[in-house]
Structures are given as structure tokens and as C-alpha cells.
Scaffold this motif. Structure first.
Motif: not given
Length: 238
Positions: A76-80, A82-83, A85-90
Motif C-alpha cells: 500500500d505504501l509503495l502504491e501511494k 508511486a502515485l 511521484h506520478s502526480t509530480t511527473v504530470t
């Protein structure tokens, strides 16, 4: 009374030069910021992919026993993360598009409002003339004071020479004539030198006066252009 020219432009009238340099280096600063955002986006994207890959590996393994809740918390922590950092990339990508558009707009504005604006070109030329006039003024001032000292020294020497000339005591005619001729030649030579020096002093005075008048004229025009709201300054408020 606070003078605007003293508090903002400073010594050497470098205020306009500072603004001009900032405008010229503006595109470089934008490009550096773009490179920073691009590299940051790449790092964030790589980290996000690695976290997603690690999370996928954990999902393939069946965990049983005492550590099952812990593994679930890690997934769950890795998913959050990763999400996040994905938002940061966007966000970086959106910001890069805005910076790119701003860069294009900035370059167009510089070409139209700075490089081809007759008022700004005139101001730049005026600053150059003002600095040249200041250099000429300083040289004229130094020359005027230097020649003035020589002139005053020669004047005192001439007065002493004139006051020191007295009627010679009676001697034979040849000696008297020789002394008189020598005194006359000395006085004539000193007078001619003094006249040349006086002419040179007056010329230096006129040059100094002309330099002061020219500098004041340019200085007043320089200040008036900025008091009235030069378009170069308006460029930064758009």
C-alpha cells in the motif's frame, strides 16, 4: 532631499545597464530552468517506474504467516508513493509546457519591444553618450585644475619679477646697457610664456565649462526619460 538618480541608478549610471543585461540573460535563465525541470521530471519518472515494478513483484508473491499484514502495508505504501511521484511527473510536464510557451513569448517580446524599439535604442545611445560625456568632463576638470595651478604659479613669479626690477646703480655705459638688455629679454620671455599659459588656461576653462554644460544637458534628458515612464521599464510590467 532624496534624488531619484542617486538612489536607483547609482554611480556610473549602471541601472540601465543592469536592466539591459537582465533582459539579455533572461532567455538563458529560462533555458536553465527548463533543463532543471526536464531532469527532475526524468528522475521522478524513473523512480516512479522502479516503485511500480517493485510493487508488481510483491503482488506476485503469496505471503502467509505473521508478516502478511506488514507486506500488505508495504504494498500500500509503495502504491501511494508511486502515485505521488506520478502526480509530480504530470505536474512537471504541465509546468514545462507553460515555461516553453513563456520562453517563446519572452523572445518575441524582446525582439519587438527591446531590440526594435526606437525609444529604448535612443535610451541606450543616451546612456553611452552620458558616460562618454562624464569621462570627458573628468578629463577637462583635471586639465583645468592642473593648468590653473601652473597659471597661478606663473602669475606669482611674474609679479615677483616685476616688483624685483629696480633701477640699476650708476656704472659704466657698457655694463649698464648689458644688464638692461638682459633684464629686458628676461622680462619679455617671461611675459610671452605667461601670455601663452594664460591663453591655455582660458581655453581649458572654456573646455571645462562646455563639458559641464553638455553633461548636464544629457543628464537632464536621461532622468526625464525615466521620470516620464520609459517603455523599457514598462516592458517589465507587462
Amino acid at each position: 532631499m532624496v534624488r531619484w538618480s542617486d538612489t536607483f541608478w547609482g554611480e556610473g549610471n549602471r541601472g540601465f545597464e543592469v536592466l539591459s543585461t537582465n533582459v539579455k540573460n533572461g532567455a538563458i535563465a529560462i533555458e536553465e530552468f527548463q533543463r532543471f525541470l526536464t531532469e527532475s521530471s526524468q528522475y521522478e519518472s524513473t523512480y516512479c517506474k522502479n516503485l511500480s515494478r517493485l510493487q508488481s513483484q510483491l503482488l506476485k508473491v503469496q505471503h502467509v504467516g505473521t508478516f502478511t499484514p506488514i507486506w500488505q502495508s508495504i504494498r500500500d505504501l509503495l502504491e501511494k508513493v508511486a502515485l505521488s511521484h506520478s502526480t509530480t511527473v504530470t505536474y512537471y510536464q504541465e509546468l514545462l509546457r507553460e515555461i516553453h510557451n513563456y520562453h517563446d513569448s519572452y523572445q518575441k517580446k524582446v525582439k519587438t519591444s527591446i531590440q526594435k524599439d526606437s525609444d529604448i535604442l535612443r535610451t541606450a545611445d543616451l546612456v553611452s553618450q552620458l558616460n562618454n560625456a562624464l569621462n570627458t568632463l573628468n578629463k577637462a576638470k583635471e586639465q583645468y585644475h592642473s593648468i590653473g595651478l601652473d597659471y597661478e604659479r606663473a602669475k606669482r613669479t611674474g609679479n615677483n619679477l616685476t616688483n624685483g626690477t629696480s633701477t640699476p646703480t650708476p656704472q659704466d655705459n657698457s655694463t649698464t646697457s648689458s644688464l638692461a638688455q638682459t633684464a629686458f629679454n628676461t622680462l619679455t620671455s617671461s611675459t610671452r610664456q605667461f601670455e601663452r599659459l594664460e591663453k591655455k588656461f582660458r581655453q581649458s576653462h572654456d573646455d571645462y565649462k562646455t563639458s559641464v554644460e553638455k553633461y548636464n544637458l544629457l543628464r537632464n534628458e536621461f532622468e526625464k526619460r525615466f521620470y516620464d515612464g520609459n517603455s523599457f521599464l514598462l516592458f517589465f510590467s507587462r
